[in-house]
Design an enzyme around this catalytic site. Structure first.
Site, short mmCIF file in Angstrom:
data_model
loop_
_atom_site.label_atom_id
_atom_site.label_comp_id
_atom_site.label_asym_id
_atom_site.label_seq_id
_atom_site.Cartn_x
_atom_site.Cartn_y
_atom_site.Cartn_z
CG HIS A 60 -0.42 0.01 2.45
ND1 HIS A 60 0.37 -0.85 2.98
CD2 HIS A 60 -0.43 0.81 3.55
CE1 HIS A 60 0.81 -0.60 4.20
NE2 HIS A 60 0.24 0.59 4.53
CG HIS A 62 -0.13 4.30 4.97
ND1 HIS A 62 -0.93 3.39 5.64
CD2 HIS A 62 -0.75 5.15 4.56
CE1 HIS A 62 -2.01 3.93 5.96
NE2 HIS A 62 -2.08 4.94 5.21
CG ASP A 64 4.79 2.67 7.21
OD1 ASP A 64 3.95 2.96 6.33
OD2 ASP A 64 4.60 1.86 7.89
CG HIS A 65 4.09 -0.51 3.89
ND1 HIS A 65 4.32 -1.78 4.53
CD2 HIS A 65 4.07 0.42 5.14
CE1 HIS A 65 3.73 -1.65 5.67
NE2 HIS A 65 3.42 -0.90 6.26
CG HIS A 137 -3.80 -0.41 6.68
ND1 HIS A 137 -3.80 -0.53 7.85
CD2 HIS A 137 -2.87 0.11 5.96
CE1 HIS A 137 -2.51 0.25 8.23
NE2 HIS A 137 -2.23 0.85 6.79
CG ASP A 206 0.61 -1.75 7.30
OD1 ASP A 206 1.65 -2.73 7.77
OD2 ASP A 206 1.01 -0.48 7.56
CG HIS A 264 3.77 -3.03 10.50
ND1 HIS A 264 3.05 -2.13 11.37
CD2 HIS A 264 4.00 -2.22 9.42
CE1 HIS A 264 2.77 -0.89 10.75
NE2 HIS A 264 3.43 -0.82 9.63
ZN LIG Z 1 2.97 0.38 7.86
ZN LIG Z 2 -0.14 1.52 6.50
#
Ligand SMILES: [Zn+2]
Ligand SMILES: [Zn+2]
Length: 297
Positions: A60, A62, A64-65, A137, A206, A264
């Protein structure tokens, strides 16, 4: 087949955990599942060459990914990469990658294919396939299934009897299902060994625990899941669309998986063994991931 955890924190990296990234090595296929900030630095602690990575699957959008893709792409250019890189991700991934492709200062000279994913099979090769499945998510997100195709093995004794041992016609037999040899018709089902199920690895990305994940995880050898929280923040995990150790362990148990790995982690947990313990109360084969942990399957 080897899985290496490159980053096991949640959105915020910690001293001992990098942002989410997992590496899968299957024969000569080298793939990343998510690419959080600092992934290329994490790779330096392993023997995985960034040069050999041929695909990245992003669950996805976001930060952080996927934010690590920028640095990785730039470094590959500096190092004079020539081979194509495939990047799979949800709707919007192309806008992110296009930005770097068109950013003058990057001067990209290697090809990047961006593939927008939907539910279902997103990649197929002779010996494996990758499938995406939607999860729950706070933004459109997918999990991934890596599935090795069942291998066809021929029975050596039977081949010997038919004077076919190590014969080039064996690959034709596997492909076509039937051949003619020395005046005889030989059928594949008469000489093949019972089919062996291929290996299966599932990554949730996530998500809070959900039916889709349970279905996807069914009979997998390895299930890697979002375990941002523990029992103490169960409500939060549902509210934010994240996993909690025990809920994920229940899924692993119902889905009959071989091994469950939690990752995570929220930085509020100083010792992730607590989460591992919670999961083990439900499913014994549960493990908390650590950066650079490796699992052979
Ligand atoms: Zn994440
Ligand atoms: Zn996320």
């Amino acid at each position: 087949m080897k899985v290496t955890f490159l980053g096991t924190s949640g959105s915020l990296p910690t001293k001992k955990r990098g942002q989410p990234a997992i590496h899968l090595q299957y024969k000569d296929e080298s793939m990343l599942w998510d690419c959080g900030e600092g992934t290329q630095r994490q790779l330096k602690h392993t023997d995985i060459s960034p040069f050999k990575i041929n695909s990245a699957y992003i669950t996805h959008l976001h930060a952080d990914h996927l934010i690590g893709l920028a640095g990785l792409i730039q470094s590959l250019q500096f190092l004079d990469r020539k081979e194509k890189l495939e990047i799979y991700g949800p709707k919007g991934i192309d806008r992110y990658v296009e930005f770097f492709k068109n950013w003058d200062h990057f001067n990209l000279e290697f090809e990047i294919d961006t593939i927008e994913i939907r539910k279902g099979r997103i990649k197929e090769r002779e010996d494996y396939e990758v499938e995406a499945f939607p999860v729950k998510h706070s933004t459109p997100s997918y999990g991934f299934i890596f599935k090795e195709k069942p291998s066809i093995n021929l029975n050596k004794e039977k081949l010997k009897e038919l004077d076919l041992l190590n014969h080039p016609k064996c690959s034709e037999l596997k492909e076509k299902g039937e051949i003619e040899h020395k005046g005889n018709k030989i059928k594949l089902e008469d000489v093949k060994e019972p089919e062996k199920e291929g290996r299966k690895v599932v990554y949730s990305g996530d998500t809070k625990p959900c039916k889709e994940l349970e279905r996807a995880a069914e009979n997998s050898d390895l299930l890697i899941v979002d375990s941002t929280f523990g029992e103490d923040h169960k409500e939060k995990s549902i509210e934010y669309g994240h996993g909690e150790a025990k809920g994920m362990a229940e899924i692993a148990k119902k889905a009959n998986v071989g091994k469950l790995v939690l990752t995570h982690f929220s930085n509020r947990y100083k010792d992730e063994r607590e989460l591992e313990k919670e999961a083990r109360e439900v499913f014994e084969e549960s493990y908390a991931a650590e950066d650079f942990m490796e699992i052979e399957i």
